[in-house]
Design a protein around this motif. Structure first.
Motif, PDB file in Angstrom:
ATOM      1  N   GLN B 447       0.777  -1.470  -0.003  1.00 53.03           N
ATOM      2  CA  GLN B 447      -0.035  -0.065  -0.013  1.00 53.03           C
ATOM      3  C   GLN B 447       0.916   1.337   0.206  1.00 53.03           C
ATOM      4  N   GLU B 448       0.067   2.442  -0.270  1.00 55.55           N
ATOM      5  CA  GLU B 448       0.786   3.533  -0.095  1.00 55.55           C
ATOM      6  C   GLU B 448       0.726   4.208   1.260  1.00 55.55           C
ATOM      7  N   GLY B 449       1.591   4.921   1.650  1.00 54.51           N
ATOM      8  CA  GLY B 449       1.512   5.392   3.059  1.00 54.51           C
ATOM      9  C   GLY B 449       2.794   6.357   3.456  1.00 54.51           C
ATOM     10  N   THR B 450       2.494   6.593   4.839  1.00 54.16           N
ATOM     11  CA  THR B 450       3.712   7.313   5.370  1.00 54.16           C
ATOM     12  C   THR B 450       4.032   6.795   6.802  1.00 54.16           C
ATOM     13  N   PHE B 451       5.341   6.795   7.089  1.00 55.65           N
ATOM     14  CA  PHE B 451       5.880   6.364   8.515  1.00 55.65           C
ATOM     15  C   PHE B 451       6.348   7.593   9.222  1.00 55.65           C
ATOM     16  N   THR B 452       6.363   7.791  10.548  1.00 58.66           N
ATOM     17  CA  THR B 452       6.902   8.807  11.302  1.00 58.66           C
ATOM     18  C   THR B 452       8.203   8.197  11.849  1.00 58.66           C
ATOM     19  N   ASN B 453       9.379   8.628  11.729  1.00 68.04           N
ATOM     20  CA  ASN B 453      10.645   7.962  12.013  1.00 68.04           C
ATOM     21  C   ASN B 453      10.668   8.632  13.591  1.00 68.04           C
ATOM     22  N   HIS B 454      12.052   8.203  14.221  1.00 72.14           N
ATOM     23  CA  HIS B 454      12.321   8.667  15.622  1.00 72.14           C
ATOM     24  C   HIS B 454      12.567   9.831  15.806  1.00 72.14           C
ATOM     25  N   GLU B 455      12.911  10.800  14.708  1.00 75.32           N
ATOM     26  CA  GLU B 455      13.104  12.122  14.922  1.00 75.32           C
ATOM     27  C   GLU B 455      11.988  13.022  14.442  1.00 75.32           C
TER      28      GLU B 455
END
Ligand code: SF4
Ligand code: SF4
Ligand code: FES
Ligand code: FES
Lengths: 218, 532
Positions: B447-455
């Motif tokens: 799927q398409e999407g986004t993740f938010t990383n540790h910073e």
């Protein structure tokens, strides 16, 4: 051998506060007195006898060798820079630089073993395998070759009864080819341990070997 | 503003900061000067001699990888001297090269193959027998084919400068020189050595895991984000036959430069795992279940929920869910009456940073979207191995919605008391037995999407695989339910789902899908936080 400081002002290592003895410069290859009979015209036997049995299991480094090691370190800005002379010292003591020696030297100088292996294998003057008491390096580069180096090489192999690059059964000789030894004016040049033998012809070989064989063996 | 220098490369004028090398400046005019030893992430030994170019006024060709630009310089990368140089150098490279492209893993993406094909001689002139080294197991995932090596020493420099664990070296000299480790002490125990396979310009260093798996030209490359820790390395998923075949790092100087860790690189089999839930499953009052279509499934969900007005809704999510998925679920939870929100994530004992690029580290949290979950007010529960912490949810008698967590540590009593238990996931297990609805969702790779990383950097990923059966992204499923409940409009694309999210979460305000592009952006709030 005397312990008078080696006093060749032209030698680059002998500057400043470092007074080196001949032994420190030449290593342990020269021991005993110069022979009285003048030796062989090729040079064999004209210098002090060159034989100290190497001990492949000798510790790196103890006693006198430890002092020399420490002294080497003082000559360089960092430990990495001391690698070449330290490898030479290890080889002088043990006769060759084995994988274990590389690892130990790496530990002493805080380097990676792989790096030390890279450096050791780059230089042909480090023996990577055990060699006989005498390492016979016959120059087969161009000048010597034109003057019959191949025959000289064959003669050494025949008289020492060793395979090329291997050690003779009695453990006395390892014969290898060398590239130009920078004695092209005196071909064929043969280096045995740290001594040069010049103008060597196949006819000289038997005699040279006789000179070198430890007393009692023939 | 750095001082700028103007020069001409192949007839095109270009302005670059002072100190730029000709090779880097040429990239700006779309010209990649052939090179082997140069890599932007490491020192330049200028030893491969491939990159020599003509510089007007210079007495001989200059190594463009180390020669920096000068004002009004005129560079010709296509002059007859430059071309002849490359042709000659390439001929030397082929003197001992085995030309075993048909069985070489690098074939199709090899710089030697490409350069020779473009500019090399049709036939070599060497008649000498070739020197043969054979192959060597370097330990770890790396196999070395000595005869293919072009001695660029990129691998040696990566280990000494970037990973800073000098395991590799050049042994011997002249044409006997070869890359090696310290005898039997190979690369075992190093954590970033997969990168040397990536940067080897030829097929000398290959991955054991990928060995002879598929041909390079059969792979589709999809930009993605590593889902194995909260660092969020930019990666490419290389797929064929609807399976991930390997994972490669993708350049992003803000996050992972050109590198990725071995753990993340090899942690992808779960994406290919078969036996997926392919169709929605509805369980009726008698306990018997049937597979059904989406319309029917969502209708039963709405029916089930309508009878439970006023009870609290407990949600359990996974740190592998996208921002859009998690946001859709938290929003739905609010509309349905609110309740606890939790997630679980396994943790490594410690962080392991890459010494030569220390902002990159395999982080402790082994999930890609811990940042997103926390931003949405979802709290972390459970042990450091990702188990436990669900005691309160397990016996909850209201509504339970689980998204993505595989509940492996739970048994069939999980959710047994719930008025409505909805499970959105990829695989069934004991703990899904009591679920009234089991809904198939896609993984991040589908799927398409986004993740938010540790910073707090929000980064996009793209679909690389076809989802199995009727599996759909969670944001789409939950968005439809939400639209029904709140009489709103369901998002039709991941971009719309993100827009809804960016409006709702102050920390994300101002971010757009387009603005993030391939390299992601850091939300302003996160930026402020890091400045404080
Ligand atoms: S193995 Fe690859 S990266 Fe290493 S020196 Fe050879 S060609 Fe270069
Ligand atoms: S550091 Fe983290 S994000 Fe990067 S490759 Fe490794 S596991 Fe993946
Ligand atoms: S060629 Fe033999 S010493 Fe120079
Ligand atoms: S890239 Fe310039 S010499 Fe190798």
């Amino acid at each position: 051998m005397s312990d008078i400081p080696f006093s060749n002002p032209g030698w680059a290592g002998n500057t400043g506060e470092f007074d080196l003895t001949e032994k420190e410069v030449r290593g342990d290859d020269f021991v005993g007195d110069r022979p009285k009979d003048g030796g062989h015209p090729s040079g064999a036997g004209t210098m002090p006898y060159m034989l100290v049995d190497k001990d492949p299991d000798a510790p790196l480094f103890e006693g006198e060798y430890r002092q020399r090691f420490e002294k080497i370190l003082t000559r360089y800005p960092d430990k990495r820079a001391a690698l070449l002379p330290v490898l030479s010292l290890a080889q002088e003591l043990r006769g060759h630089v084995s994988a274990e020696s590389m690892d130990e030297v790496a530990g002493l100088l805080e380097l990676s073993p792989a790096y030390v292996r890279g450096v050791t294998t780059f230089y042909t003057m480090y023996n990577k395998r055990a060699v006989g008491r005498y390492l016979v390096q016959v120059c087969t580069n161009i000048s010597c070759n034109l003057c019959g180096a191949d025959e000289v090489l064959q003669a050494f192999l025949r008289y020492t009864d060793a395979e090329m690059g291997e050690t003779s059964k009695d453990g006395n000789f390892t014969v290898i080819e060398a590239e130009c030894l920078a004695a092209c004016g005196f071909p064929t040049c043969v280096q045995i341990n740290s001594r040069y033998y010049e103008n060597v012809t196949p006819a000289d070989v038997a005699q040279i070997i006789e000179h070198l064989k430890p007393e009692g063996e023939s | 503003m750095p001082e700028m220098v103007t020069l001409t490369i192949d007839g095109t004028e270009v302005k670059v900061p002072k100190g730029t090398t000709i090779l880097e400046a040429a990239k700006q005019v779309g010209k990649v000067i052939p090179h082997y030893c140069y890599h932007p992430g490491m020192s330049s030994p200028a030893m491969c001699r491939m990159c020599l170019v003509d510089v007007e006024g210079a007495p001989k060709p200059q190594a463009s990888c180390v020669t920096t630009v000068m004002e009004n310089q005129v560079v010709d990368t296509e002059s007859s001297a430059s071309v002849a140089n490359r042709r000659g150098v390439l001929e030397f490279y082929l003197v001992n090269h085995p030309l075993d492209c048909p069985i070489c893993d690098m074939s199709g993406e090899c710089d030697l193959q490409d350069f020779v094909h473009a500019e090399g001689r049709d036939h070599g002139r060497s008649v000498e027998p070739k020197r043969v080294f054979g192959r060597d197991d370097f330990g770890g995932d790396v196999l070395f084919y000595g005869d293919r090596c072009v001695m660029c020493t990129r691998c040696v420099r990566f280990m000494s400068e970037v990973e800073q664990d000098e395991r590799l070296t050049v042994v011997e000299r002249g044409n006997r020189s070869v890359i090696d480790t310290f005898f039997e002490k190979g690369l075992d125990g190093t954590e970033w050595h997969g990168n040397i396979v990536d940067i080897c310009p030829v097929g000398a260093l290959v991955s054991k895991e990928f060995l002879h798996k598929t041909r390079a030209w059969d792979l589709d490359h999809t930009p993605s984000i590593c889902a194995s820790c909260s660092q969020g390395c930019n990666i490419e998923l290389h797929t064929a036959e609807n399976l991930v075949q390997r994972v490669k790092p993708r350049e992003n100087l803000e996050v992972n430069a050109w590198w990725m860790c071995d753990y993340g690189r090899h942690d992808y089999e779960w994406i290919n795992h078969g036996q997926r839930i392919e169709a929605p499953l509805v369980r009726d009052a008698t306990g018997s279940s049937r597979t059904t279509g989406w319309k029917d499934a969502l209708t039963s969900l709405l029916e089930g929920a309508s009878g439970l007005n006023g009870t609290s809704v407990q949600i359990v999510v996974s740190a592998r869910g996208s921002n859009e998925d998690l946001a859709a679920l938290t929003k739905l939870q609010d509309v349905m009456g609110g309740g606890d929100k939790v997630f679980r994530v396994s943790q490594a004992d410690e962080e392991s940073a890459l010494p030569g690029f220390p902002t990159l580290a395999r982080r402790k949290d082994l999930g890609p979207n811990v940042g997103g979950a926390e931003l949405l007010g979802i709290s972390r529960v459970g042990e450091s191995d990702g188990t436990g912490g669900l005691e309160a949810v397990k016996d909850h008698d209201g509504i339970i919605i689980v998204l993505g967590d595989n509940l492996e540590d739970q048994d069939e009593t999980f959710g047994a008391n719930a008025g409505l238990y909805v499970y959105l996931g990829t695989h069934e297990c004991a703990a899904t037995k009591a679920a009234h609805l089991v809904l198939p969702v896609t993984t991040f790779a589908e799927q398409e999407g986004t993740f938010t990383n540790h910073e707090g950097r929000i980064q996009r990923f793209w679909p690389a695989l076809q989802p199995p059966g009727m599996a759909r992204p969670a944001w789409l499923i939950l968005g439809a339910v939400l639209a029904e409940l709140s009489e709103g409009v369901a998002p039709r694309s991941a971009a719309e789902a993100f827009m809804n999210l960016a409006e709702a979460v102050p920390a994300l305000r101002g971010l757009t899908y387009e603005g993030m592009g391939l390299s992601g952006s850091v939300s302003e709030t996160a930026q402020h936080a890091s400045l404080d």
